[in-house]
Design a protein around this motif. Structure first.
Motif, mmCIF file in Angstrom:
data_model
loop_
_atom_site.group_PDB
_atom_site.id
_atom_site.type_symbol
_atom_site.label_atom_id
_atom_site.label_comp_id
_atom_site.label_asym_id
_atom_site.label_seq_id
_atom_site.Cartn_x
_atom_site.Cartn_y
_atom_site.Cartn_z
ATOM 1 N N VAL A 455 0.853 -1.189 0.000
ATOM 2 C CA VAL A 455 0.000 0.000 0.000
ATOM 3 C C VAL A 455 0.887 1.238 0.000
ATOM 4 O O VAL A 455 1.849 1.329 0.777
ATOM 5 C CB VAL A 455 -0.933 0.028 1.225
ATOM 6 C CG1 VAL A 455 -1.774 1.295 1.227
ATOM 7 C CG2 VAL A 455 -1.812 -1.209 1.279
ATOM 8 N N THR A 456 0.581 2.152 -0.859
ATOM 9 C CA THR A 456 1.249 3.459 -0.836
ATOM 10 C C THR A 456 0.207 4.527 -0.537
ATOM 11 O O THR A 456 -0.970 4.392 -0.886
ATOM 12 C CB THR A 456 1.922 3.772 -2.186
ATOM 13 O OG1 THR A 456 0.941 3.734 -3.224
ATOM 14 C CG2 THR A 456 3.022 2.768 -2.484
ATOM 15 N N SER A 457 0.618 5.575 0.156
ATOM 16 C CA SER A 457 -0.330 6.620 0.567
ATOM 17 C C SER A 457 0.295 7.984 0.413
ATOM 18 O O SER A 457 1.494 8.166 0.654
ATOM 19 C CB SER A 457 -0.749 6.401 2.023
ATOM 20 O OG SER A 457 -1.568 7.452 2.468
ATOM 21 N N LYS A 458 -0.493 8.935 0.018
ATOM 22 C CA LYS A 458 -0.087 10.331 -0.070
ATOM 23 C C LYS A 458 -1.114 11.179 0.676
ATOM 24 O O LYS A 458 -2.302 10.878 0.695
ATOM 25 C CB LYS A 458 0.000 10.779 -1.527
ATOM 26 C CG LYS A 458 1.105 10.085 -2.323
ATOM 27 C CD LYS A 458 1.148 10.593 -3.748
ATOM 28 C CE LYS A 458 2.242 9.884 -4.545
ATOM 29 N NZ LYS A 458 2.300 10.379 -5.948
ATOM 30 N N GLY A 459 -0.652 12.274 1.243
ATOM 31 C CA GLY A 459 -1.558 13.129 2.001
ATOM 32 C C GLY A 459 -1.269 13.027 3.487
ATOM 33 O O GLY A 459 -0.258 12.471 3.922
ATOM 34 N N GLY A 460 -2.198 13.531 4.286
ATOM 35 C CA GLY A 460 -1.946 13.627 5.727
ATOM 36 C C GLY A 460 -2.598 12.553 6.560
ATOM 37 O O GLY A 460 -2.784 12.754 7.767
ATOM 38 N N ILE A 461 -2.958 11.401 5.958
ATOM 39 C CA ILE A 461 -3.695 10.404 6.720
ATOM 40 C C ILE A 461 -2.893 9.849 7.885
ATOM 41 O O ILE A 461 -3.426 9.582 8.961
ATOM 42 C CB ILE A 461 -4.192 9.268 5.789
ATOM 43 C CG1 ILE A 461 -5.141 8.362 6.552
ATOM 44 C CG2 ILE A 461 -3.020 8.503 5.205
ATOM 45 C CD1 ILE A 461 -6.334 9.065 7.119
ATOM 46 N N PHE A 462 -1.577 9.659 7.714
ATOM 47 C CA PHE A 462 -0.791 9.127 8.826
ATOM 48 C C PHE A 462 -0.693 10.137 9.967
ATOM 49 O O PHE A 462 -0.627 9.767 11.138
ATOM 50 C CB PHE A 462 0.602 8.701 8.332
ATOM 51 C CG PHE A 462 0.586 7.382 7.618
ATOM 52 C CD1 PHE A 462 0.582 7.334 6.225
ATOM 53 C CD2 PHE A 462 0.533 6.201 8.324
ATOM 54 C CE1 PHE A 462 0.544 6.113 5.566
ATOM 55 C CE2 PHE A 462 0.497 4.983 7.674
ATOM 56 C CZ PHE A 462 0.498 4.929 6.279
ATOM 57 N N ASN A 463 -0.670 11.418 9.612
ATOM 58 C CA ASN A 463 -0.691 12.446 10.662
ATOM 59 C C ASN A 463 -1.994 12.389 11.454
ATOM 60 O O ASN A 463 -2.012 12.569 12.670
ATOM 61 C CB ASN A 463 -0.509 13.834 10.053
ATOM 62 C CG ASN A 463 0.880 14.040 9.497
ATOM 63 O OD1 ASN A 463 1.827 13.424 9.969
ATOM 64 N ND2 ASN A 463 0.999 14.907 8.484
ATOM 65 N N VAL A 464 -3.109 12.152 10.734
ATOM 66 C CA VAL A 464 -4.414 12.035 11.401
ATOM 67 C C VAL A 464 -4.412 10.878 12.384
ATOM 68 O O VAL A 464 -4.941 10.965 13.492
ATOM 69 C CB VAL A 464 -5.544 11.866 10.360
ATOM 70 C CG1 VAL A 464 -6.864 11.550 11.058
ATOM 71 C CG2 VAL A 464 -5.678 13.122 9.516
ATOM 72 N N LEU A 465 -3.773 9.759 11.985
ATOM 73 C CA LEU A 465 -3.743 8.572 12.833
ATOM 74 C C LEU A 465 -2.624 8.625 13.873
ATOM 75 O O LEU A 465 -2.556 7.761 14.745
ATOM 76 C CB LEU A 465 -3.569 7.322 11.973
ATOM 77 C CG LEU A 465 -4.785 6.932 11.127
ATOM 78 C CD1 LEU A 465 -4.397 5.869 10.113
ATOM 79 C CD2 LEU A 465 -5.915 6.440 12.006
ATOM 80 N N GLY A 466 -1.739 9.611 13.771
ATOM 81 C CA GLY A 466 -0.681 9.770 14.758
ATOM 82 C C GLY A 466 0.518 8.879 14.546
ATOM 83 O O GLY A 466 1.358 8.743 15.454
ATOM 84 N N TYR A 467 0.659 8.236 13.385
ATOM 85 C CA TYR A 467 1.788 7.343 13.121
ATOM 86 C C TYR A 467 2.816 8.037 12.233
ATOM 87 O O TYR A 467 2.472 8.834 11.356
ATOM 88 C CB TYR A 467 1.322 6.070 12.402
ATOM 89 C CG TYR A 467 0.409 5.177 13.216
ATOM 90 C CD1 TYR A 467 -0.975 5.262 13.073
ATOM 91 C CD2 TYR A 467 0.932 4.263 14.101
ATOM 92 C CE1 TYR A 467 -1.819 4.443 13.801
ATOM 93 C CE2 TYR A 467 0.093 3.430 14.842
ATOM 94 C CZ TYR A 467 -1.274 3.529 14.698
ATOM 95 O OH TYR A 467 -2.104 2.714 15.420
ATOM 96 N N GLY A 468 4.072 7.690 12.455
ATOM 97 C CA GLY A 468 5.094 8.054 11.500
ATOM 98 C C GLY A 468 5.030 7.101 10.313
ATOM 99 O O GLY A 468 4.495 5.993 10.409
#
Length: 727
Positions: A455-468
Motif C-alpha cells: 500500500v502506498t499513501s499520499k496526504g496527511g492520513i498518517f498524521n491524522v492517525l498519529g503514526y510516522g
C-alpha cells in the motif's frame, strides 16, 4: 368602548381546585361583559409577559409567577388581585383560614385529642395562614406548644411523616393536614404501616375534594367555596378596571364536613365521587387521545403540524399560534386557525409577546363565538420555549379529581412535533452539505498493488492517525490490523463485493486505531482497476477522517431519539421499538411485559430543592432502572417522572412481578446528592401481552391504570391491570 379584558395567571389549568376556579372566573366575567385570557404558566420557567400591553387587569393564582413579574404588571398601571399567593398584589380574596384551624382544633378537642400535629408548608398564602392559625389555636386552647408538632412538607414528604410518627410510637393522637390531598396520602400511608384511622390517630383535611368522600375511612374536612373565590376575585378586579371604588369582600367561610376519619359517624360511600363511570371514561379517553396524537404527529410531514388539524382529536377548534421568529428578537410569527370553518390558517403578521394574542381577535365575534375566554400556554419542550398558543374556550379544562395538565400536554405534543420537523430539516441539509464537501476534500489518497500486497499513501492520513510513515509496514495485512475488530468483517465484505464487480466502487466507513490507542472514524473510497484479461492489478482510492461528522450525527441522533436529560429512549424512539418488540412477541407466540413507573411525590423534590435537584434524581432513577435490565429490554422516559419499560420473552406473571420488585428495591437505595440524602419510591403498573391486550395502546393504557391503582394503594408497590387475575 373597547372590550375589557382581564388576565388570569395560573400554574395549573384543570382539576378540582383550579378547574372550578377558572370556570367560575369565566362565568362571572361573562356576566359582567368582560373577556378573560387565562395563561397557564406551569410555575417553572414562565417569563413572557403575553398580552400585557392591552390586558386591563390581572388575577394571580398561587405561585403562577414571581414577584418581579407581578411588579412589572403593576408598573404598567394594571391592578392585580391575588388568590392564595404570597406575591405582592393590590387586592386579595381570602378564606377564613385561621378560623378553620381553630374550629378544627376545638373539634378534635371535643373528641378528647390533646396531642395534635399539623402537616403542611408555608409556600402559599393559605398554607401560611393555616399554619399560623394552627399555632394560635394551640395557644388559645392551652395545648402544649413545646411539642414538635409541625411536619414541614418542604423538609419531609407524607410517607416519611407517617413513618416518623410510627417510629416515635404515635406521639400525637390527631393530625390536621394543609389540604385533603395531603390528608388522603397520610391515611393511605398509615394503612400501609398498619396504623388504624381514626382508632389510633384521627385525620382532618381541608378542601372537600371528591376523593374525601370515597376514601375509607371517609375524610373529615372543611368545604372551601372555590367557585365563590373566583366570583369575588373577578368582581373585585372588574370594579378596579372600570374606575369603580373596589369593595374589598369579606373573608369567605369554609363549612365543616364531619366524616369517619375523626371518629364522627358518616355512612361509608365508596362510590361517593360524582359519576365515577364518567371519570374512568375520561381517563380512558385522555390516554387514548394522547396515544393517538403521538402516533399522528409522527406521521406528519414538514409544516403539516402547523395546520393544527391534530386538534380535531380534542374539544378545541379555534385559536391563535405565535412562534418565535429566529430572525427577529422578541417577536412572534402569528397565525389564526378555525377548524370549524375549515379555512386553514390565516397569517396575522409579527407581534411582540406583549401583544399576543393580537387584540383584534377579541373583537372578532365570528371567531370567539359564544365564548369569552381564551387559554394561553407556552409551546415548550423541557426548558426550551418555542412560542405560545391561545385556544378558544375552556373545553379542555376538566374539573375531575386531580389535575391532568391536558392543555399543557397538547402544547408539549406540538413543541415535540415542531422540534422533530426542525431536526429532520437540519439533518437533511447537513447530509446534503456533507455529500458535497466529501466529494471535494480528502485527507489522503492510497494505492494497493494487488500482486505485491503493498500500500502506498499520499496526504496527511498518517498524521491524522498519529503514526510516522515507518511505524506501520506498508502492507495490506498491516493496515487491516489497525481497523476496529467490530468493523473489519464489514470492510472486507464491501471490498469483496466491489472486487466481484457487484458494486461499481468500494465505499465503507470504519474505525481505525490511533497511535495513542483510541479509535477514529474513517471513510474509505476505492476503485479497482483491471487489465485486458479482466484480472485486477490495482486499487486506488481516497480516505477521510469523519470522526467529527460521526460525533455530530450521534448528537443529532441523541436529540431526535433520546431523552436529553436521562439518555433513555424518548417517546418517538420508544414507540418505534415498542411496536417492533410487540410484533416479535406475536410472531414467536411469546409473552411481553409492559411496566409503567411513576415516582411517588417527585413534585415535592422539585418544589423543595429546585428543578436541578429534580433532574439529578431523574438521572439517578434512569441509571438504577437501566443497571439491572437486559440489553433487549426497552426503557423510555415519556415525560416528567414517568418511565415505561417493555420486557420481551417474559415467561409468566411472576417473572414480571420480580422484575418490578427488583426495580423498586433499587430505587429504595438511598441517593446521596451532595449533603442531601433522598429516599425514592415509585408506583408500577404492569400489563402482559397477550393477557391484557394485543396492541401497544391497550397494554400501555392498562399499565397506566394499574399504576394509578398502585398510587392509590399508597405507592412504592406494583400492581397488574385492575380486575385481572394477576392483580
Amino acid at each position: 368602548m373597547a372590550q375589557k379584558i382581564i388576565g388570569v395567571l395560573t400554574p395549573v389549568l384543570d382539576g378540582f381546585y383550579f378547574g372550578k376556579l377558572l370556570t367560575s372566573i369565566s362565568r362571572k366575567a361573562k356576566e359582567l361583559g368582560v373577556c378573560v385570557l387565562v395563561i397557564g404558566t406551569s410555575a417553572r420557567y414562565y417569563s413572557e409577559c403575553c398580552a400585557s400591553d392591552y390586558v386591563d387587569g390581572w388575577i394571580v393564582i398561587m405561585d403562577a409567577v414571581d414577584d418581579a413579574y407581578v411588579q412589572h404588571l403593576r408598573n404598567l398601571g394594571k391592578p392585580v388581585v391575588g388568590i392564595n399567593t404570597l406575591v405582592d398584589v393590590d387586592y386579595r380574596v381570602t378564606i377564613n383560614n385561621k378560623e378553620i384551624m381553630n374550629f378544627a382544633v376545638e373539634h378534635l378537642l371535643s373528641h378528647g385529642h390533646t396531642r395534635i400535629a399539623y402537616i403542611g408548608d408555608t409556600r402559599f398564602f393559605d398554607a401560611k395562614e393555616r399554619y399560623s392559625g394552627f399555632m394560635e389555636a394551640l395557644q388559645k386552647n392551652g395545648l402544649d406548644e413545646e411539642l414538635d408538632c409541625f411536619f414541614d412538607l418542604m423538609q419531609m414528604n407524607t410517607y416519611d411523616t407517617a413513618v416518623t410518627m410510627a417510629e416515635q410510637g404515635l406521639p400525637f393522637s390527631a393530625v390536621i393536614a394543609v389540604n385533603d390531598i395531603i390528608a388522603i396520602e397520610l391515611i393511605n400511608h398509615f394503612k400501609t404501616l398498619g396504623i388504624k384511622v381514626p382508632q389510633e390517630i384521627a385525620v382532618v383535611g381541608i378542601d372537600d375534594v371528591p376523593m374525601a368522600r370515597s376514601i375509607n375511612p371517609s375524610l373529615t374536612t372543611f368545604r372551601i367555596p372555590v367557585e365563590e373565590l373566583g366570583y369575588q376575585a373577578t368582581e373585585l378586579l372588574v370594579q378596579a378596571i372600570t374606575d369603580q371604588a373596589p369593595e374589598i369582600p369579606p373573608q369567605l367561610s369554609a363549612k365543616p364536613v364531619y366524616r369517619n376519619s375523626c371518629s364522627c359517624h358518616a355512612e361509608i360511600n365508596i362510590l361517593a365521587i360524582e359519576d365515577p363511570a364518567d371519570t374512568i371514561q375520561y381517563l380512558n379517553n385522555m390516554m387514548s387521545r394522547n396515544f393517538n396524537l403521538g402516533v399522528l404527529m409522527q406521521s406528519y410531514k414538514n409544516n403539516e403540524t402547523k395546520e393544527m388539524k391534530w386538534l380535531l382529536h380534542t374539544p378545541l377548534r379555534r385559536g391563535v399560534v405565535g412562534l418565535d421568529d429566529s430572525k427577529l428578537k422578541d417577536t412572534y410569527r402569528v397565525y389564526q386557525f378555525n377548524l370549524e370553518e375549515n379555512k386553514g390558517k390565516r397569517t396575522m403578521g409579527n407581534v411582540p409577546p406583549s401583544q399576543f394574542p393580537p387584540r383584534e381577535v377579541w373583537e372578532d365575534q365570528s371567531f370567539l363565538g359564544k365564548e369569552n375566554v381564551m387559554v394561553l400556554v407556552p409551546i415548550a419542550q423541557e426548558e426550551l420555549v418555542l412560542g405560545s398558543m391561545a385556544l378558544v374556550g375552556l373545553g379542555d379544562v376538566p374539573v375531575q379529581l386531580m389535575p391532568f395538565n391536558t392543555t399543557f400536554q397538547l402544547a408539549n405534543f406540538f413543541a415535540s412535533a415542531l422540534l422533530r420537523e426542525a431536526i429532520h430539516s437540519e439533518l437533511q441539509s447537513y447530509s446534503e452539505q456533507l455529500e458535497i464537501i466529501s466529494s471535494l476534500t480528502h485527507d489522503g489518497i492510497w494505492t494497493l498493488d494487488v500482486e505485491l500486497g503493498e500500500v502506498t499513501s499520499k496526504g496527511g492520513i498518517f498524521n491524522v492517525l498519529g503514526y510516522g510513515k515507518d511505524e506501520i509496514p506498508m502492507t495490506l495485512d498491516a493496515v487491516t490490523k489497525i481497523i476496529h475488530p467490530d468493523d473489519l468483517q464489514k470492510a472486507r465484505a464491501e471490498f469483496d463485493r466491489h472486487l466481484s464487480k457487484q458494486m461499481p466502487t468500494f465505499e465503507v466507513e470504519f474505525r481505525c486505531r490511533h497511535h495513542k490507542g483510541h479509535f477514529i472514524w474513517m471513510q474509505v473510497n476505492g476503485n479497482a482497476q483491471f487489465d485486458g484479461s479482466g484480472k485486477i492489478y490495482r486499487v486506488v482510492g481516497s480516505v477521510k477522517d469523519i470522526t467529527e461528522r460521526k460525533r455530530t450525527e450521534e448528537r443529532i441522533r441523541q436529540l431526535a431519539y433520546c431523552d436529553p436529560l436521562t439518555g433513555l429512549a424518548n417517546r418517538l424512539a420508544f414507540e418505534q421499538r415498542y411496536a417492533m418488540l410487540l410484533d416479535e412477541a406475536k410472531a414467536n407466540n411469546s409473552r411481553l411485559a409492559v411496566l409503567l413507573l411513576d415516582l411517588d411525590r417527585f413534585k415535592l423534590i422539585n418544589d423543595s430543592y429546585g428543578h436541578q435537584a429534580g433532574d439529578r434524581v431523574l438521572r439517578y432513577v434512569a441509571q438504577q432502572i437501566a443497571s439491572h435490565m437486559k440489553p433487549d429490554d426497552l426503557i423510555g422516559r415519556l415525560g416528567g417522572d414517568e418511565f415505561e419499560i417493555v420486557v420481551p420473552h417474559v415467561q409468566n406473571a411472576g417473572e414480571a412481578l420480580d422484575i418490578a420488585e427488583t426495580m423498586l428495591e433499587r430505587l429504595r437505595e438511598p441517593f446521596f446528592d451532595g449533603e442531601r440524602e433522598y429516599y425514592i419510591s415509585g408506583s408500577i403498573g404492569i400489563a402482559l401481552y397477550p393477557d391484557h391486550g394485543a396492541d401497544a395502546e391497550t397494554l400501555s393504557r392498562h399499565a397506566d391504570l394499574a399504576m394509578y391503582q398502585a398510587k392509590e394503594a399508597g405507592g412504592s408497590c406494583q400492581l397488574f391491570v385492575p380486575g385481572s387475575k394477576n392483580t
